[in-house]
Design an enzyme around this catalytic site. Sequence first.
Site, PDB file in Angstrom:
ATOM      1  N   ASN A 191       0.814  -1.224   0.000  1.00  0.00           N
ATOM      2  CA  ASN A 191       0.000   0.000   0.000  1.00  0.00           C
ATOM      3  C   ASN A 191       0.848   1.277   0.000  1.00  0.00           C
ATOM      4  OD1 ASN A 191      -2.488   1.729   0.888  1.00  0.00           O
ATOM      5  ND2 ASN A 191      -0.967   2.031   2.512  1.00  0.00           N
ATOM      6  N   SER A 225      -3.950   2.247  -8.769  1.00  0.00           N
ATOM      7  CA  SER A 225      -4.779   3.463  -8.817  1.00  0.00           C
ATOM      8  C   SER A 225      -5.525   3.513 -10.142  1.00  0.00           C
ATOM      9  CB  SER A 225      -3.888   4.703  -8.710  1.00  0.00           C
ATOM     10  OG  SER A 225      -4.633   5.860  -9.047  1.00  0.00           O
ATOM     11  N   TYR A 248       3.559   9.086 -11.311  1.00  0.00           N
ATOM     12  CA  TYR A 248       2.579   8.337 -10.511  1.00  0.00           C
ATOM     13  C   TYR A 248       1.808   7.351 -11.393  1.00  0.00           C
ATOM     14  CZ  TYR A 248      -1.197   7.511  -7.122  1.00  0.00           C
ATOM     15  OH  TYR A 248      -2.096   6.930  -6.261  1.00  0.00           O
ATOM     16  N   ALA A 264       2.619   6.097 -14.271  1.00  0.00           N
ATOM     17  CA  ALA A 264       3.504   5.030 -14.772  1.00  0.00           C
ATOM     18  C   ALA A 264       3.751   3.987 -13.679  1.00  0.00           C
ATOM     19  CB  ALA A 264       4.824   5.627 -15.246  1.00  0.00           C
ATOM     20  N   LYS A 269       1.822   3.225 -11.157  1.00  0.00           N
ATOM     21  CA  LYS A 269       0.602   2.470 -10.834  1.00  0.00           C
ATOM     22  C   LYS A 269       0.207   1.523 -11.986  1.00  0.00           C
ATOM     23  CE  LYS A 269      -0.015   4.070  -6.696  1.00  0.00           C
ATOM     24  NZ  LYS A 269       0.035   3.194  -5.520  1.00  0.00           N
ATOM     25  N   ILE A 314      -9.963   9.022  -3.197  1.00  0.00           N
ATOM     26  CA  ILE A 314     -10.345   8.629  -1.840  1.00  0.00           C
ATOM     27  C   ILE A 314      -9.917   9.739  -0.888  1.00  0.00           C
ATOM     28  CG2 ILE A 314     -10.013   6.836  -0.055  1.00  0.00           C
ATOM     29  CD1 ILE A 314     -11.219   5.710  -2.712  1.00  0.00           C
TER      30      ILE A 314
HETATM   31  P1  NAD Z   1      -1.186   8.625   2.497  1.00  0.00           P
HETATM   32  O1  NAD Z   1      -0.151   9.582   2.008  1.00  0.00           O
HETATM   33  O2  NAD Z   1      -2.234   9.118   3.417  1.00  0.00           O
HETATM   34  O3  NAD Z   1      -0.477   7.351   3.165  1.00  0.00           O
HETATM   35  C1  NAD Z   1       0.617   6.733   2.576  1.00  0.00           C
HETATM   36  C2  NAD Z   1       1.445   6.065   3.653  1.00  0.00           C
HETATM   37  O4  NAD Z   1       2.581   5.449   3.019  1.00  0.00           O
HETATM   38  C3  NAD Z   1       1.987   7.068   4.681  1.00  0.00           C
HETATM   39  O5  NAD Z   1       1.765   6.590   5.983  1.00  0.00           O
HETATM   40  C4  NAD Z   1       3.453   7.151   4.342  1.00  0.00           C
HETATM   41  O6  NAD Z   1       4.292   7.454   5.449  1.00  0.00           O
HETATM   42  C5  NAD Z   1       3.729   5.747   3.796  1.00  0.00           C
HETATM   43  N1  NAD Z   1       4.923   5.716   2.959  1.00  0.00           N
HETATM   44  C6  NAD Z   1       5.276   6.610   1.991  1.00  0.00           C
HETATM   45  N2  NAD Z   1       6.465   6.273   1.482  1.00  0.00           N
HETATM   46  C7  NAD Z   1       6.869   5.145   2.117  1.00  0.00           C
HETATM   47  C8  NAD Z   1       8.009   4.316   2.006  1.00  0.00           C
HETATM   48  N3  NAD Z   1       9.002   4.616   1.153  1.00  0.00           N
HETATM   49  N4  NAD Z   1       8.110   3.223   2.806  1.00  0.00           N
HETATM   50  C9  NAD Z   1       7.115   2.933   3.687  1.00  0.00           C
HETATM   51  N5  NAD Z   1       6.017   3.699   3.839  1.00  0.00           N
HETATM   52  C10 NAD Z   1       5.891   4.774   3.053  1.00  0.00           C
HETATM   53  O7  NAD Z   1      -1.834   8.019   1.177  1.00  0.00           O
HETATM   54  P2  NAD Z   1      -3.176   7.201   0.934  1.00  0.00           P
HETATM   55  O8  NAD Z   1      -4.114   8.080   0.243  1.00  0.00           O
HETATM   56  O9  NAD Z   1      -3.599   6.475   2.166  1.00  0.00           O
HETATM   57  O10 NAD Z   1      -2.640   6.163  -0.162  1.00  0.00           O
HETATM   58  C11 NAD Z   1      -2.321   4.809   0.123  1.00  0.00           C
HETATM   59  C12 NAD Z   1      -2.104   4.089  -1.195  1.00  0.00           C
HETATM   60  O11 NAD Z   1      -3.286   4.192  -1.985  1.00  0.00           O
HETATM   61  C13 NAD Z   1      -0.984   4.691  -2.037  1.00  0.00           C
HETATM   62  O12 NAD Z   1      -0.292   3.667  -2.707  1.00  0.00           O
HETATM   63  C14 NAD Z   1      -1.731   5.546  -3.036  1.00  0.00           C
HETATM   64  O13 NAD Z   1      -1.009   5.746  -4.239  1.00  0.00           O
HETATM   65  C15 NAD Z   1      -2.964   4.694  -3.256  1.00  0.00           C
HETATM   66  N6  NAD Z   1      -4.087   5.456  -3.794  1.00  0.00           N
HETATM   67  C16 NAD Z   1      -4.626   6.491  -3.106  1.00  0.00           C
HETATM   68  C17 NAD Z   1      -5.696   7.183  -3.647  1.00  0.00           C
HETATM   69  C18 NAD Z   1      -6.360   8.330  -2.934  1.00  0.00           C
HETATM   70  O14 NAD Z   1      -7.245   8.961  -3.543  1.00  0.00           O
HETATM   71  N7  NAD Z   1      -6.028   8.636  -1.691  1.00  0.00           N
HETATM   72  C19 NAD Z   1      -6.187   6.821  -4.900  1.00  0.00           C
HETATM   73  C20 NAD Z   1      -5.614   5.761  -5.584  1.00  0.00           C
HETATM   74  C21 NAD Z   1      -4.551   5.075  -5.005  1.00  0.00           C
END
Ligand code: NAD
Length: 253
Positions: free
Chosen positions: A96, A148, A161, A163, A165, A194
Amino acid sequence: METAQTKPLAGKTAFVTGGAQGIGEAICRKLALLGAAVVVNDLRRTDAAEKLLDSLAASGVKAGMVCFDVSNEEAVEAGIAEAIKEYGPIDILVNNAGISLDSLLIRTKADDWHKTLNVNLTGSFYCARACAKSMIKARCGRIINISSVIGAMGNAGQVSYSASKAGLMGLTKTLARELGSRGITVNAVAPGFIKTQMTAALSGEHAEKLVEQIPLNCLGEAEDVAEAVAFLASPAARYITGQVLGVNGGMYM
Ligand code: NAD
């Protein structure tokens, strides 16, 4: 009374990268609710992580945290070995952890490109490889990659991003083909927009425009993504592998 239906993940250990907040946190909570022991990974033991661990412990869940950067190969190998030593073999890996360093093509710095690919894609490869060894030995396992909607449809201004995903979708399908005969399923969940810190920067007008493109007319919640992950991790999804499950309110079909 606890049954296989209320606690379908009892006896399983889940490892969730980037689990301290947002979607990762919701996934940790949901998998724990279904009976799994949960190992939370993130960069640091933040206040949010402490709160999550305390609340999991308070509800009687076996939970712990292993901090490392998923883009650091040696740290991943050491961190997952530590997790397995402490909590037993990992049955469910949720990749994640993710970042988005958004910019248009001509403004995208090589450094930002590499950082994004290294965390979102290479980090998932490192973690999958480190967990697959014990999953292959056990002849069962679940790997769920958080991709994503942007990986499937693209988005101007999200060059690295999208690329990364899209790469996760290819990785998911190849691992599903490689590991299927060992009883391991590999799937991706592709969230739409989200409500988390990652999307908090969307301005009012921009957010309104986005919502107009979503048939269900709203942004999603972290829990919506966690539900999909929980399903793919559960025995009910035993015959599903190599799939990308969209959780996007219909914005991409
Ligand atoms: P967020 O930024 O709230 O949380 C991401 C977490 O990942 C954070 O706790 C951060 O510290 C941790 N992190 C970042 N780099 C890291 C690393 N190198 N090693 C370990 N941990 C690391 O983001 P989110 O919205 O909860 O997103 C979670 C996942 O869902 C991500 O992969 C994001 O791309 C994907 N996503 C999110 C959305 C959205 O709309 N929020 C949409 C599609 C996909």
